[in-house]
Design a protein around this motif. Structure first.
Motif, short mmCIF file in Angstrom:
data_model
loop_
_atom_site.label_atom_id
_atom_site.label_comp_id
_atom_site.label_asym_id
_atom_site.label_seq_id
_atom_site.Cartn_x
_atom_site.Cartn_y
_atom_site.Cartn_z
N VAL A 116 0.82 -1.22 0.00
CA VAL A 116 0.00 0.00 0.00
C VAL A 116 0.86 1.27 0.00
O VAL A 116 0.34 2.37 0.15
N TYR A 117 2.16 1.12 -0.18
CA TYR A 117 3.06 2.28 -0.20
C TYR A 117 2.80 3.13 -1.44
O TYR A 117 2.71 2.62 -2.56
N ARG A 118 2.70 4.43 -1.21
CA ARG A 118 2.57 5.39 -2.30
C ARG A 118 3.94 6.04 -2.52
O ARG A 118 4.81 5.95 -1.65
N PRO A 119 4.13 6.72 -3.64
CA PRO A 119 5.40 7.42 -3.86
C PRO A 119 5.74 8.38 -2.72
O PRO A 119 6.90 8.47 -2.30
N HIS A 120 4.74 9.08 -2.19
CA HIS A 120 4.99 10.00 -1.07
C HIS A 120 5.52 9.25 0.15
O HIS A 120 6.41 9.74 0.86
N ASP A 121 5.00 8.06 0.41
CA ASP A 121 5.50 7.25 1.53
C ASP A 121 6.97 6.90 1.32
O ASP A 121 7.75 6.88 2.27
N MET A 122 7.33 6.63 0.07
CA MET A 122 8.71 6.31 -0.26
C MET A 122 9.60 7.52 0.05
O MET A 122 10.67 7.39 0.65
N TYR A 123 9.14 8.71 -0.32
CA TYR A 123 9.89 9.93 -0.05
C TYR A 123 10.05 10.14 1.46
O TYR A 123 11.14 10.41 1.95
N VAL A 124 8.95 9.99 2.18
CA VAL A 124 8.95 10.21 3.64
C VAL A 124 9.89 9.24 4.35
O VAL A 124 10.53 9.60 5.33
N GLY A 125 10.00 8.03 3.87
CA GLY A 125 10.93 7.07 4.49
C GLY A 125 12.37 7.30 4.08
O GLY A 125 13.29 7.19 4.90
N THR A 126 12.58 7.63 2.81
CA THR A 126 13.93 7.72 2.27
C THR A 126 14.69 8.95 2.75
O THR A 126 15.88 8.86 3.06
N LYS A 127 14.03 10.09 2.84
CA LYS A 127 14.75 11.31 3.21
C LYS A 127 15.40 11.23 4.59
O LYS A 127 16.60 11.48 4.72
N PRO A 128 14.67 10.86 5.65
CA PRO A 128 15.36 10.77 6.95
C PRO A 128 16.39 9.64 6.98
O PRO A 128 17.39 9.74 7.70
N ALA A 129 16.19 8.58 6.21
CA ALA A 129 17.18 7.51 6.16
C ALA A 129 18.49 8.04 5.58
O ALA A 129 19.57 7.73 6.07
N ALA A 130 18.39 8.86 4.52
CA ALA A 130 19.59 9.43 3.91
C ALA A 130 20.27 10.42 4.85
O ALA A 130 21.50 10.44 4.96
N LEU A 131 19.49 11.23 5.55
CA LEU A 131 20.07 12.19 6.49
C LEU A 131 20.78 11.46 7.64
O LEU A 131 21.86 11.86 8.07
N THR A 132 20.19 10.37 8.10
CA THR A 132 20.81 9.56 9.14
C THR A 132 22.10 8.94 8.62
O THR A 132 23.11 8.88 9.34
N ALA A 133 22.07 8.48 7.38
CA ALA A 133 23.28 7.90 6.78
C ALA A 133 24.39 8.94 6.71
O ALA A 133 25.53 8.66 7.10
N ILE A 134 24.08 10.13 6.24
CA ILE A 134 25.08 11.19 6.15
C ILE A 134 25.65 11.49 7.53
O ILE A 134 26.87 11.63 7.70
N ASP A 135 24.79 11.56 8.52
CA ASP A 135 25.23 11.84 9.89
C ASP A 135 26.16 10.75 10.41
O ASP A 135 26.99 10.99 11.29
N SER A 136 26.05 9.54 9.85
CA SER A 136 26.89 8.42 10.27
C SER A 136 28.16 8.28 9.43
O SER A 136 28.90 7.33 9.60
N GLY A 137 28.37 9.19 8.48
CA GLY A 137 29.57 9.12 7.64
C GLY A 137 29.37 8.37 6.34
O GLY A 137 30.31 8.16 5.58
N ILE A 138 28.15 7.97 6.07
CA ILE A 138 27.84 7.29 4.81
C ILE A 138 27.55 8.38 3.79
O ILE A 138 26.73 9.26 4.01
N THR A 139 28.25 8.33 2.65
CA THR A 139 28.08 9.37 1.64
C THR A 139 27.45 8.85 0.35
O THR A 139 27.22 9.61 -0.57
N CYS A 140 27.18 7.56 0.30
CA CYS A 140 26.54 6.98 -0.87
C CYS A 140 25.73 5.77 -0.41
O CYS A 140 26.18 5.01 0.43
#
Length: 161
Positions: free
Chosen positions: A107-131
């Motif tokens: 039941v995931y919509r594209p907006h749900d994908m955006y909402v999940g992905t953005k904080p995951a990427a920010l958390t990754a950056i904060d952890s030293g992950i750049t890709c």
């Protein structure tokens, strides 16, 4: 590899020179350098460019490799970020797949994908992950995930079947 090289030395200022690599600098003025060198002292990048002096350094031939800053995360369930606090405890892979892929993902919509992905990427950056690499189910979800990743500035790849 760098961590292993540093661990073998008791010198915290040990110099390591990687030679001949393609280097992704992340500097808009420098861009991608081909057949370039990277000099590290301890855990600090001291110089990047062609023809660096190997004086006092352990030399590693990095010809044919790509050097990029940070870490690459090739298995991050970014789309599930908002599920972390509502997921039931599961005790095996089958239960996980049933609750996520057969449950929420259907039941995931594209907006749900955006909402999940953005904080995951920010958390990754904060952890030293750049890709990072992530997966989507539909082209529309991929577009939303890519937009979230672009909005954070992380380098990325998003795959869909």
């Amino acid at each position: 590899m760098l961590e292993q090289l540093q661990r073998r030395s008791t010198d915290p200022k040990r110099r390591i020179l990687f030679t001949g690599a393609t280097i992704v600098t992340m500097d808009p003025d420098s861009g991608v350098l081909h057949a370039a060198d990277l000099l590290i002292e301890g855990v600090t990048i001291m110089a990047v460019g062609p023809g660096l002096s190997p004086e006092g350094a352990v030399v590693v031939d990095a010809t044919g490799t790509i050097l990029a800053p940070g870490f690459v995360d090739t298995h991050r369930h970014a789309w599930e970020t908002q599920l972390r606090r509502i997921m039931p405890d599961v005790d095996d892979l089958g239960a996980y797949v049933m609750s996520t892929l057969a449950g929420y993902a259907t039941v995931y919509r594209p907006h749900d994908m955006y909402v999940g992905t953005k904080p995951a990427a920010l958390t990754a950056i904060d952890s030293g992950i750049t890709c990072m690499l992530d997966f989507s189910r539909t082209p529309e979800q991929s577009d939303a995930a890519i937009q979230a990743l672009v909005d954070t500035g992380i380098r990325c790849s998003v795959l869909w079947p």
